[in-house]
Design an enzyme around this catalytic site. Structure first.
Site, PDB file in Angstrom:
ATOM      1  N   ARG A  62      36.185  58.082  46.783  1.00  0.00           N
ATOM      2  CA  ARG A  62      34.718  57.698  46.894  1.00  0.00           C
ATOM      3  C   ARG A  62      34.059  58.840  47.538  1.00  0.00           C
ATOM      4  O   ARG A  62      32.635  58.759  47.387  1.00  0.00           O
ATOM      5  CB  ARG A  62      35.012  56.446  47.837  1.00  0.00           C
ATOM      6  CG  ARG A  62      35.371  55.197  47.112  1.00  0.00           C
ATOM      7  CD  ARG A  62      35.665  54.120  47.943  1.00  0.00           C
ATOM      8  NE  ARG A  62      35.970  52.790  47.358  1.00  0.00           N
ATOM      9  CZ  ARG A  62      36.275  51.651  48.038  1.00  0.00           C
ATOM     10  NH1 ARG A  62      36.157  51.517  49.447  1.00  0.00           N
ATOM     11  NH2 ARG A  62      36.622  50.656  47.181  1.00  0.00           N
TER      12      ARG A  62
ATOM     13  N   LYS B 263      44.205  34.450  40.825  1.00  0.00           N
ATOM     14  CA  LYS B 263      43.581  33.178  40.857  1.00  0.00           C
ATOM     15  C   LYS B 263      42.629  32.804  40.084  1.00  0.00           C
ATOM     16  O   LYS B 263      41.619  33.735  39.639  1.00  0.00           O
ATOM     17  CB  LYS B 263      43.022  33.109  42.428  1.00  0.00           C
ATOM     18  CG  LYS B 263      43.899  33.095  43.411  1.00  0.00           C
ATOM     19  CD  LYS B 263      43.394  32.843  44.844  1.00  0.00           C
ATOM     20  CE  LYS B 263      44.274  32.702  45.978  1.00  0.00           C
ATOM     21  NZ  LYS B 263      43.604  32.520  47.234  1.00  0.00           N
TER      22      LYS B 263
ATOM     23  N   GLY C   3      38.968  47.340  41.889  1.00  0.00           N
ATOM     24  CA  GLY C   3      39.826  46.543  42.504  1.00  0.00           C
ATOM     25  C   GLY C   3      41.254  47.058  41.801  1.00  0.00           C
ATOM     26  O   GLY C   3      41.438  48.093  41.305  1.00  0.00           O
TER      27      GLY C   3
END
Length: 396
Positions: free
Chosen positions: A40, A201, A353
């Protein structure tokens, strides 16, 4: 949402003090505080170098971790300032506070071509509350605001939105690329447009699936969330992940796919196991899953189906792994999808992610058109939501 925003190239930064919001939320070794992955920080370098070379004075800022408005020495940005200095090959002036006396004095003395880094923004309660007074204090250090932390633009915080009320606001190169690539993929994709959604999910992807059913030609569902859809179709799924309260939603989405003539691909076979463990023995199954087993990855026939759909695509967007890829025995589905993207010839976009981590770990990152730097932000982007940290930037 308007994705056509001004960047640092569209404004004159010479001799100006620039408040630059970076994403320096890097992983650290808990015992030593050493930065374990500086990607990052490296990603911010093109914007920082451009500003410094153009003669701007840069006041960089970022959050690190979740201190929730408390001063926690373990979450200080001091190690980031040191690493950034090494990468830039020049001193980075570090402030002991955020908008206190030290930061004020150093910002006032900052000269063109110099860079300073404020202490962790989230040490201040006003940051996450988007407190106008805190935002005004931050903005007082500069004449221009540059946003380059895509991972935070879905949050309406003082450093992502609040400061734009007091300063002209433009994007850095990182956010500029996110808006160009992801914006064009959603607004004007090359067809066939294939969306691949995985992860645990269904509830995390409700809005995304609904939105993409208006745009995609094919939607591929894998990962733990697939079992909710399979159960909604009447299949037995054993001990697999399932959100019982989302079964009706899953049926609605499959019905919407039919109405919109969208190909909706679900797994036809599974790698299952008796327990959630890296040492569990994989069992290959087609159709129903027995009561004593749980689905852990997509099977070989599903891999072939998904690969075929990807191979003919013009645009592919992927968010979420196909199985428990951190366990080597159940990583093949995710690896196969990553490989298929790398060989497709399509415009390929991987959301942040776990899917971004998987592509990096599996060695396909250099063959992907764009890997998003924001997990939650890229999901909300795919959902068609207005991102507050983008909406506040000046339009082209």
């Amino acid at each position: 949402m308007n994705y056509s925003k001004k960047t640092v190239r569209d404004v004159d930064v010479r001799g100006k003090k620039v408040l630059l919001r970076c994403d320096f939320n890097v992983p650290q070794d808990k015992s030593t505080g050493m930065i374990t992955d500086d990607k990052r920080i490296v990603a911010s370098l093109p914007t920082i170098r451009y500003l410094l070379e153009q003669g701007a004075a840069v006041v960089a800022c970022s959050h690190l971790g979740k201190p929730k408005g408390e001063w926690k020495p373990a979450l200080s940005l001091a190690p980031v300032a040191e690493r950034l200095s090494q990468l830039l090959g020049r001193p980075v002036i570090f402030c002991k506070d955020v908008v206190g006396p030290d930061a004020k004095a150093k910002a006032a003395a900052l000269q063109p071509g110099q860079i300073m880094l404020l202490e962790n923004l989230r040490f201040e309660k006003g940051e996450e509350k988007n407190d106008p007074e805190f935002a005004k204090a931050l903005a007082s250090f500069a004449e221009l605001y540059v946003s380059d932390a895509f991972g935070t633009v879905h949050r309406a915080h003082a450093s992502t939105v609040g400061v734009a009320a007091y300063l002209p606001a433009v994007s850095g190169f990182l956010i500029g690329r996110e808006l160009d690539v992801m914006g064009s993929a959603l607004n004007d994709p090359k067809h066939p447009f294939v969306a691949i959604l995985g992860g645990a999910k269904v509830s995390d992807k409700i809005g995304v699936i609904n939105h993409l059913l208006e745009k995609a030609d094919t939607i591929i569902i894998g990962g733990g969330m697939a079992y909710t859809f399979l159960k909604a179709k009447g299949q037995t799924i054993g001990k697999s992940l399932c959100e019982e309260d989302k079964l009706d939603y899953a049926r609605d989405m499959m019905e919407k796919a039919k109405k919109n003539s969208v190909h909706f691909l679900l797994p036809v076979d599974t790698l299952a196991a008796a327990e959630f463990s890296a040492d569990a023995k994989p069992v290959s199954l087609e159709g129903n899953i027995p009561a004593d087993l749980m689905g852990m990855d997509i099977g070989p026939k599903t891999i072939a189906n998904f690969t075929q759909a990807i191979s003919g695509a013009g645009t592919v967007v992927w968010n979420g792994p196909m199985g428990v890829f951190e366990f080597p025995a159940f990583a093949e589905g995710t690896r196969a999808v990553a490989r298929a993207l790398s060989e497709s010839g399509a415009t390929t976009i991987v959301g942040g992610g776990d899917s971004a981590a998987a592509v990096e770990q599996l060695g396909y990152a250099d063959k992907i058109t764009h890997i998003s730097t924001g997990g939650g932000a890229s999901l909300e982007f795919l959902e068609g939501k207005e991102l507050p940290g983008v909406a506040c930037l000046l339009n082209r």
